[in-house]
Design an enzyme around this catalytic site. Structure first.
Site, PDB file in Angstrom:
ATOM      1  N   GLN A 259       0.903  -1.318  -0.056  1.00  0.00           N
ATOM      2  CA  GLN A 259       0.001  -0.038   0.018  1.00  0.00           C
ATOM      3  C   GLN A 259       0.973   1.337  -0.090  1.00  0.00           C
ATOM      4  O   GLN A 259       0.511   2.096  -1.001  1.00  0.00           O
ATOM      5  CB  GLN A 259      -0.722  -0.133   1.119  1.00  0.00           C
ATOM      6  CG  GLN A 259      -2.327   0.872   1.140  1.00  0.00           C
ATOM      7  CD  GLN A 259      -3.146   0.414  -0.004  1.00  0.00           C
ATOM      8  OE1 GLN A 259      -3.400   1.127  -0.851  1.00  0.00           O
ATOM      9  NE2 GLN A 259      -3.133  -0.916  -0.343  1.00  0.00           N
ATOM     10  N   HIS A 262       2.562   2.881  -3.295  1.00  0.00           N
ATOM     11  CA  HIS A 262       1.524   3.778  -4.261  1.00  0.00           C
ATOM     12  C   HIS A 262       1.792   5.144  -4.434  1.00  0.00           C
ATOM     13  O   HIS A 262       1.998   5.683  -5.419  1.00  0.00           O
ATOM     14  CB  HIS A 262       0.216   3.548  -3.719  1.00  0.00           C
ATOM     15  CG  HIS A 262      -0.634   2.316  -4.418  1.00  0.00           C
ATOM     16  ND1 HIS A 262      -0.728   2.316  -5.715  1.00  0.00           N
ATOM     17  CD2 HIS A 262      -1.182   1.464  -4.103  1.00  0.00           C
ATOM     18  CE1 HIS A 262      -1.438   1.433  -6.207  1.00  0.00           C
ATOM     19  NE2 HIS A 262      -1.566   0.545  -4.895  1.00  0.00           N
ATOM     20  N   GLU A 327     -10.621   1.377   3.147  1.00  0.00           N
ATOM     21  CA  GLU A 327     -10.606   1.205   1.630  1.00  0.00           C
ATOM     22  C   GLU A 327     -10.365  -0.322   1.647  1.00  0.00           C
ATOM     23  O   GLU A 327     -11.167  -1.058   0.989  1.00  0.00           O
ATOM     24  CB  GLU A 327      -9.642   1.951   0.801  1.00  0.00           C
ATOM     25  CG  GLU A 327      -9.743   1.575  -0.569  1.00  0.00           C
ATOM     26  CD  GLU A 327      -8.707   2.358  -1.538  1.00  0.00           C
ATOM     27  OE1 GLU A 327      -7.749   2.551  -0.925  1.00  0.00           O
ATOM     28  OE2 GLU A 327      -8.742   2.349  -2.649  1.00  0.00           O
ATOM     29  N   HIS A 328      -9.264  -0.830   2.127  1.00  0.00           N
ATOM     30  CA  HIS A 328      -8.912  -2.193   1.967  1.00  0.00           C
ATOM     31  C   HIS A 328      -8.830  -2.703   3.583  1.00  0.00           C
ATOM     32  O   HIS A 328      -8.155  -1.978   4.370  1.00  0.00           O
ATOM     33  CB  HIS A 328      -7.631  -2.357   1.512  1.00  0.00           C
ATOM     34  CG  HIS A 328      -7.418  -1.931  -0.167  1.00  0.00           C
ATOM     35  ND1 HIS A 328      -7.076  -0.971  -0.390  1.00  0.00           N
ATOM     36  CD2 HIS A 328      -8.222  -2.279  -1.165  1.00  0.00           C
ATOM     37  CE1 HIS A 328      -7.176  -0.479  -1.574  1.00  0.00           C
ATOM     38  NE2 HIS A 328      -7.772  -1.363  -2.331  1.00  0.00           N
ATOM     39  N   ASP A 361      -6.493  -6.181  -6.060  1.00  0.00           N
ATOM     40  CA  ASP A 361      -6.145  -5.120  -7.102  1.00  0.00           C
ATOM     41  C   ASP A 361      -6.073  -5.627  -8.533  1.00  0.00           C
ATOM     42  O   ASP A 361      -6.149  -4.911  -9.355  1.00  0.00           O
ATOM     43  CB  ASP A 361      -4.565  -4.481  -6.729  1.00  0.00           C
ATOM     44  CG  ASP A 361      -4.518  -3.730  -5.556  1.00  0.00           C
ATOM     45  OD1 ASP A 361      -5.607  -3.349  -5.186  1.00  0.00           O
ATOM     46  OD2 ASP A 361      -3.398  -3.723  -4.962  1.00  0.00           O
ATOM     47  N   HIS A 420     -52.677  19.822  -7.830  1.00  0.00           N
ATOM     48  CA  HIS A 420     -52.278  18.344  -7.573  1.00  0.00           C
ATOM     49  C   HIS A 420     -53.516  17.816  -7.219  1.00  0.00           C
ATOM     50  O   HIS A 420     -54.179  16.786  -7.847  1.00  0.00           O
ATOM     51  CB  HIS A 420     -51.395  18.347  -6.436  1.00  0.00           C
ATOM     52  CG  HIS A 420     -49.848  18.423  -6.765  1.00  0.00           C
ATOM     53  ND1 HIS A 420     -49.373  19.666  -7.310  1.00  0.00           N
ATOM     54  CD2 HIS A 420     -48.824  17.631  -6.743  1.00  0.00           C
ATOM     55  CE1 HIS A 420     -48.036  19.727  -7.441  1.00  0.00           C
ATOM     56  NE2 HIS A 420     -47.779  18.566  -6.919  1.00  0.00           N
TER      57      HIS A 420
END
Lengths: 430, 430
Positions: A259, A262, A327-328, A361, A420
């Site tokens: 991670q 990145h 996220e993960h 991934d 209406h």
């Protein structure tokens, strides 16, 4: 060195709160620039695209062409390593199979009063897919964004990718072709977002734009939101690993580093109930970092945003996991399934000691476009649902109208909406 | 007088395009004001809410209280007309039954390689519901926003509604109570959005904010998007009626006016294949307008944005219907089902001559929060899906990891992500 937080320490709550609130990315104010670019593209179309591409990407589209030709794609196949193309095909097939299961089903039924109700799902007609240039130009992301659109039945999948110095990563073109992208344009930045949203002479407009990008792309997407749909604004990636002392510290360290490599803004967090194990993982991280080509990036990410959180029990970790809303989330613990049953907020969960996040991934089959920066509290990863929309259906006969009319008229009246009420009453000679 | 467009006229395409592009609402630039308000609420919490409410709503929350008390709700029940409360209950039950069918199902399966994949849906923990004040404070909208959240299983449904001069419409409080709203605060505007997103001493933050509002509310929602989730930015309402000459012109005119009375920016469009019928509807509109308490609003809407589009055949109307992508589409034609099967873009479709759109506003059971301003091309009406999020699940054993590893490692390498490859390889002693 990552920070260490101990749940039983006095002051933990305050430190944890500060940790959650840490901003990992600057948000430069590019609003004014983006507004100008969008206005220019709306006013001058292709000519503006050519000018901006010359300026920002140092590529001459007046000779290269705005559109990528079929022959460019054939050429890309020739340039690409055949084993990598095979891996892309393998990934494509797995991603497609999984996403096929996400197609929503139509519903049509008649209730006890005889009223017919329904929901019908249809594909969005045209979708734009933004692919960043340079090192963040990932063929796997092309698959992850395009395949759900293709499975949904989108007619036009329109990809834009900046050609820095005239060049596009051949694997990006191959991935686009494998994933069913129907048009590709050599443009990027806010100008590409504007072209997708409003159209130019060469590019017909789309109805929704997805895909990650830099601050300019994000600001442009925010700007055109409403004219077209957009996906979530993607932030830097993050992983939370929940691991007990029975793991090999080297495996967990490798996951944290996958991670961290990145981006300097990426974040890797370990939660463990075993202090010695936590220390062993930190040592392994320091050892392994040195072996990486992207050592500098990984080291910065681990130093600035990495964390080891020590808990007494994994049950005590559950509220922390939900607040981090990663996220993960990797669960490398004995009873991972039971833990999974107790948590609520996570983009994707990787269960057990043999499921490194990296599989997700590329080739797991699930999507790697996932909610970042705690947005798993309210949003989901990319799926077929992002490329379809639902039309609701209502059908009454005279008897049903008679049955529903009194309540409808009462509510219209209460809301001061006389017309209406009339539109119901007039059909019943009321 | 609405405009008339004839599909067979030369120049129709140009005129239709201009018609589609008509902006019905000014978008005042309130960005700077909104930013200040949000900053103030973040910095000063409740104190800022009290100040802004004094200023904008002329209500003193330091004596009234920020939170609406249970006794205020009991009082509202006493003030409300019992028949209207009964109508709200009737609507609530119908809306709830329909939305129960929208709950997504979890999925968990094992593929041919033995890889376990899954999707698990969970409710968002806390949701904020914005309810406008004044004449746009509709109890029906409270039901439509809160019930899907309740059906989804949201723990905290937090409503904010400005109390202009200290007063809140009792029916809004009753609707909130009937729909399971758990907390209500007497605040509105950008300050209410800020309080929901960031929290104050009195109000715990939520994870998502839904509900319509004015330009300040819309800008504030756009601003906090990312920190929390938001729904679509709602624009003025619209109806498209597709009707043949067999209809009573008065019925169709009543439907067009039901939309037009909402707002001077509302839009009512008739598509017909019968010119004389179109004329008869226009005459009926002029006659009926005079009977309406909101005649001025309806007349302005019909004059500025109303349209009658003449087509040769209803098949020729299909592309027009898809391009208009109306929030509400009424099909008052013979073979309405077959027409429905051919169109793609609409928020909600009302099928047949006895299904006035107004039924869907109140008691049909489907949601009346629908995509406006052509956004049905890429988005859907509010549903249970807006209050849940999906976590994807992946689980591999050693054999599955071995099977997927080569492709994952190949792709990691191709993307220059060495640590990604390592996190897989290290588990296989590769």
């Amino acid at each position: 060195m990552a920070i260490t937080l101990r749940q039983t320490d006095p002051g933990f709550e305050e430190r944890f709160k500060a940790f959650l609130g840490t901003k990992r990315e600057a948000s430069p104010d590019v609003e004014a620039t983006v507004r100008t670019i969008i206005d220019e593209v709306r006013a001058r179309g292709d000519a503006a695209l050519i000018d901006y591409t010359q300026k920002f990407d140092r590529a001459d589209l007046s000779t290269l062409g705005i559109a990528v030709a079929r022959s460019d794609i054939e050429q890309a196949y020739k340039q690409a390593d055949p084993a990598t193309v095979e891996a892309l095909r393998f990934a494509r097939d797995r991603i497609r199979s999984h996403h096929e299961r996400q197609k929503p089903r139509d519903d049509r039924y008649t209730d006890a009063l005889g009223v017919e109700l329904g929901s019908r799902w249809t594909a969005i007609e045209a979708v734009g897919l933004y692919v960043p240039g340079g090192t963040a130009s990932y063929p796997s992301s092309v698959l992850m964004n395009a395949i759900p659109a293709q499975v949904a039945g989108v007619d036009r999948i329109v990809m834009v990718v900046p050609a820095s110095g005239g060049v596009i990563n051949p694997l990006v073109l191959v991935a686009a072709d494998l994933a069913g992208v129907s048009e590709i344009y050599r443009i990027g930045g806010a100008q590409a977002v504007a072209a997708l949203a409003y159209g130019t002479e060469t590019i017909a407009p789309v109805a929704k734009i997805v895909g990650p990008g830099n601050a300019y792309v994000a600001a442009a997407k925010r700007h055109v939101f409403g004219t077209v749909g957009i996906d979530m604004i993607a932030g830097p990636s993050e992983v939370l690993v929940v691991a007990d002392g029975s793991n090999d510290p080297d495996w967990i360290a490798a996951d944290l580093l996958a991670q961290a490599e990145h981006d300097v803004s990426a974040q890797s967090i370990l939660i463990t109930d075993d202090e010695a194990f936590g220390k062993a993982v930190e040592d392994a991280v320091e050892r392994q970092i040195k072996l990486l080509p992207r050592a500098e990036t990984a080291a910065a990410s681990w130093r600035d945003f990495g964390a080891v959180i020590l808990v007494e029990t994994f049950d005590a970790a559950i509220p922390l996991v939900d607040r981090i809303a990663a996220e993960h989330l990797e669960l490398a613990i004995d009873d991972a399934e039971s833990f999974l049953g107790k948590i609520r907020n996570a983009g994707a969960v990787f269960v057990g000691r043999h499921t490194p996040e990296v599989i997700g991934d590329y080739v797991g089959g699930s999507n790697h476009v996932l909610p970042t920066a705690r947005s798993a509290r309210f949003s989901s990863g990319l799926s077929v649902l992002d490329f379809v929309k639902r039309t609701s259906i209502l059908r009454l006969g005279p008897d049903q109208l008679k049955a529903l009319a009194p309540a409808a008229i009462a509510l219209a009246k209460a809301e001061g909406l006389e017309a209406h009420g009339r539109s119901v009453a007039i059909r019943l000679n009321m």
